[in-house]
Motif scaffolding. Structure first.
Motif, PDB file in Angstrom:
ATOM      1  N   LEU A 154       3.190  -8.706  28.288  1.00  0.00           N
ATOM      2  CA  LEU A 154       4.706  -8.690  28.222  1.00  0.00           C
ATOM      3  C   LEU A 154       5.060 -10.117  27.371  1.00  0.00           C
ATOM      4  N   ASN A 161       3.219 -12.037  25.370  1.00  0.00           N
ATOM      5  CA  ASN A 161       3.141 -12.064  23.998  1.00  0.00           C
ATOM      6  C   ASN A 161       3.980 -11.203  23.103  1.00  0.00           C
ATOM      7  N   ALA A 162       4.637 -10.220  23.609  1.00  0.00           N
ATOM      8  CA  ALA A 162       5.584  -9.360  23.270  1.00  0.00           C
ATOM      9  C   ALA A 162       6.806 -10.315  22.987  1.00  0.00           C
ATOM     10  N   THR A 194       8.455 -11.593  19.268  1.00  0.00           N
ATOM     11  CA  THR A 194       9.620 -10.707  18.964  1.00  0.00           C
ATOM     12  C   THR A 194      11.092 -11.455  18.534  1.00  0.00           C
ATOM     13  N   ILE A 226      11.626  -4.266  22.755  1.00  0.00           N
ATOM     14  CA  ILE A 226      10.240  -4.075  23.265  1.00  0.00           C
ATOM     15  C   ILE A 226      10.142  -2.582  24.181  1.00  0.00           C
ATOM     16  N   VAL A 277       2.378  -1.542  25.444  1.00  0.00           N
ATOM     17  CA  VAL A 277       3.274  -2.344  25.202  1.00  0.00           C
ATOM     18  C   VAL A 277       3.638  -2.534  23.585  1.00  0.00           C
ATOM     19  N   SER A 278       4.953  -2.091  23.248  1.00  0.00           N
ATOM     20  CA  SER A 278       5.074  -2.220  21.884  1.00  0.00           C
ATOM     21  C   SER A 278       6.224  -3.233  21.604  1.00  0.00           C
ATOM     22  N   ASP A 279       6.281  -3.679  20.460  1.00  0.00           N
ATOM     23  CA  ASP A 279       7.516  -4.587  20.088  1.00  0.00           C
ATOM     24  C   ASP A 279       7.695  -4.583  18.575  1.00  0.00           C
ATOM     25  N   GLY A 308       8.157  -7.305  16.788  1.00  0.00           N
ATOM     26  CA  GLY A 308       7.876  -8.442  16.413  1.00  0.00           C
ATOM     27  C   GLY A 308       7.149  -8.906  15.067  1.00  0.00           C
ATOM     28  N   SER A 328      -0.867  -2.169  14.451  1.00  0.00           N
ATOM     29  CA  SER A 328      -0.007  -2.715  14.017  1.00  0.00           C
ATOM     30  C   SER A 328       0.233  -2.439  12.262  1.00  0.00           C
ATOM     31  N   GLY A 380       5.895  -5.241  13.734  1.00  0.00           N
ATOM     32  CA  GLY A 380       5.473  -5.079  15.158  1.00  0.00           C
ATOM     33  C   GLY A 380       4.179  -4.829  15.411  1.00  0.00           C
ATOM     34  N   THR A 420       1.635  -2.682  18.708  1.00  0.00           N
ATOM     35  CA  THR A 420       1.423  -2.115  19.834  1.00  0.00           C
ATOM     36  C   THR A 420       0.050  -2.517  20.584  1.00  0.00           C
TER      37      THR A 420
END
Length: 224
Positions: A98, A100-101, A105, A111, A126-128, A130, A181, A187, A189
């Motif tokens: 989290l 890191n995201a 981002t 997120i 965990v996807s973002d 960013g 990615s 972004g 994941t």
């Protein structure tokens, strides 16, 4: 020493708290990496529910996400069976992913955190939205002290140990982790899978039969 109004004082204290937490985590990462290298890192293994682990990690990152006006979507399957693991280390895995995201981002980004059960495995994603990861760097993203762009990492903080520790802790508890990615600026994941604890799965099933487990559902929330 300045005279600050209540709003500025709250914002200043929040910034101090967030930076102190980041520094503390950096020190913990250094100590953990030392234990990993010397083979002295130990686990206290038991049956663990992942849902409260994720919720606690989310709560600890809430202030940092709010400071960047990030929108967080949470999709948690409440009936995922327990796994065998170390609760504190599992929370450390979640916190690092989290963090890191949130770190990579940009303001106003998104997120998404998901928990689901896929056959005999519990999966966390965990996807973002960013900065993303170049395809050439993906094979090395979990290597310690490896950073895709030194200037970017310096501006965001960190020394390239968080994801290396994530991989080590995941694999130490019988799991797998990988990153995906589409490319730079698109972004990323991060997916973690752990084998389900067979006895825990039976307990979940018995709870549903007895009416204590409730109907299988997903808890979905959007936090702005």
């Amino acid at each position: 020493m300045r005279r600050l109004n209540e709003e500025k004082m709250a914002r200043a204290l929040e910034t101090i708290s967030r930076n102190t937490q980041s520094l503390a985590q950096l020190i913990e990462d250094v100590l953990d990496m030392s234990d990993i290298i010397t083979g002295e890192l130990t686990l206290h293994v038991s049956s663990v529910e992942l849902l409260p682990i994720i919720e606690r990690a989310m709560a600890s990152m809430r202030a940092a996400a709010e400071a960047k006006a990030l929108q967080i979507e949470i999709q948690l399957d409440t009936e995922v069976a327990p796994i065998l693991g170390d609760a504190s280390r599992l929370q450390q895995i979640m916190w690092n992913l989290l963090s890191n995201a949130v770190k990579f981002t940009p303001k106003g980004g998104q997120i998404q955190v998901r928990l689901e059960q896929i056959e005999d495995q519990a999966q966390i994603q965990v996807s973002d939205t960013g900065i993303g990861i170049h395809a050439e760097f993906l094979p090395y993203v979990f290597d310690r002290f490896r950073q895709e762009d030194g200037s970017l990492t310096r501006s965001h903080g960190g020394i390239g140990m968080g994801l290396a520790i994530v991989r080590y802790l995941v694999e130490l508890q019988g799991g797998t982790v990988w990153a995906e990615s589409p490319g730079s600026g698109q972004g990323a994941t991060f997916t973690v899978r752990f084998p389900i604890f067979p006895q825990g799965r039976r307990q979940k099933a018995e709870g549903r039969r007895q009416g204590t487990g409730g109907k299988r559902q997903k808890r979905i929330a959007v936090v702005k």
